[in-house]
Write a protein that holds these residues in place. Structure first.
Motif, PDB file in Angstrom:
ATOM      1  N   GLY A  22       0.756  -1.245   0.000  1.00 43.11           N
ATOM      2  CA  GLY A  22       0.000   0.000   0.000  1.00 43.11           C
ATOM      3  C   GLY A  22       0.784   1.290   0.000  1.00 43.11           C
ATOM      4  N   HIS A  24       3.235   4.413  -1.751  1.00 37.69           N
ATOM      5  CA  HIS A  24       3.392   5.143  -3.019  1.00 37.69           C
ATOM      6  C   HIS A  24       4.718   4.667  -3.609  1.00 37.69           C
ATOM      7  CE1 HIS A  24       2.700   8.937  -5.480  1.00 37.69           C
ATOM      8  NE2 HIS A  24       3.757   8.354  -6.003  1.00 37.69           N
ATOM      9  N   SER A  37      -0.510   3.884  -5.092  1.00 35.82           N
ATOM     10  CA  SER A  37      -0.703   2.896  -4.030  1.00 35.82           C
ATOM     11  C   SER A  37      -0.463   1.520  -4.650  1.00 35.82           C
ATOM     12  CB  SER A  37      -2.115   2.966  -3.454  1.00 35.82           C
ATOM     13  OG  SER A  37      -2.272   1.985  -2.440  1.00 35.82           O
ATOM     14  N   SER A  53      -2.183  -4.290  -6.424  1.00 34.40           N
ATOM     15  CA  SER A  53      -2.658  -5.157  -5.349  1.00 34.40           C
ATOM     16  C   SER A  53      -2.196  -6.587  -5.641  1.00 34.40           C
ATOM     17  CB  SER A  53      -4.186  -5.113  -5.254  1.00 34.40           C
ATOM     18  OG  SER A  53      -4.630  -5.939  -4.212  1.00 34.40           O
ATOM     19  N   SER A  65       1.452   2.169   3.937  1.00 29.15           N
ATOM     20  CA  SER A  65       0.436   3.187   3.696  1.00 29.15           C
ATOM     21  C   SER A  65       0.931   4.554   4.158  1.00 29.15           C
ATOM     22  CB  SER A  65      -0.845   2.855   4.461  1.00 29.15           C
ATOM     23  OG  SER A  65      -1.324   1.593   4.094  1.00 29.15           O
TER      24      SER A  65
END
Length: 123
Positions: A22, A24, A37, A53, A65
């Protein structure tokens, strides 16, 4: 916060799978591009997959994240901690530097000072 692949690999004690989830992701690969992401799968110290994902369930997960994930910065040099005192010793000799910074200022640095100096140097 910046998470480099070298940072993740530095915590690996044995061969294993690590999923950086998750973050950048800045791939530095024009063919892949960057992902606002995405996940990065590392197997035995090698990046094996990068995608928005990844359906991986058998890996240690690092939650990235809100963080940047990018290829490792190999030996970025170790003076970044000194950015808080940059300009202080620009005209010093090596001996001045050693006694002034290494023996004078650096012993007073706290871990927070080192972090602040390193982070401020990145920007």
């Amino acid at each position: 916060m910046l998470i480099t692949i070298n940072h993740v690999l530095g915590v690996m004690m044995s061969k294993q799978r690590i999923l950086v989830r998750g973050g950048h992701v800045l791939t530095m690969d024009p063919a892949l591009g960057d992902f606002p992401s995405a996940d990065v799968l590392i197997e035995d110290g090698v990046i094996t997959a990068v995608a928005p994902s990844l359906p991986v369930t058998d890996a240690e997960v690092v939650d990235a994240s809100g963080h940047l994930v990018l290829p490792g910065l190999i030996d970025t040099h170790r003076h970044t901690w000194q950015s808080l005192v940059r300009g202080v010793c620009g005209d010093w000799t090596l001996a001045d530097y050693y006694f002034g910074i290494r023996l004078g200022i650096s012993p007073a640095y706290t871990p927070d000072d080192v972090r602040l100096g390193s982070v401020s140097r990145i920007w």
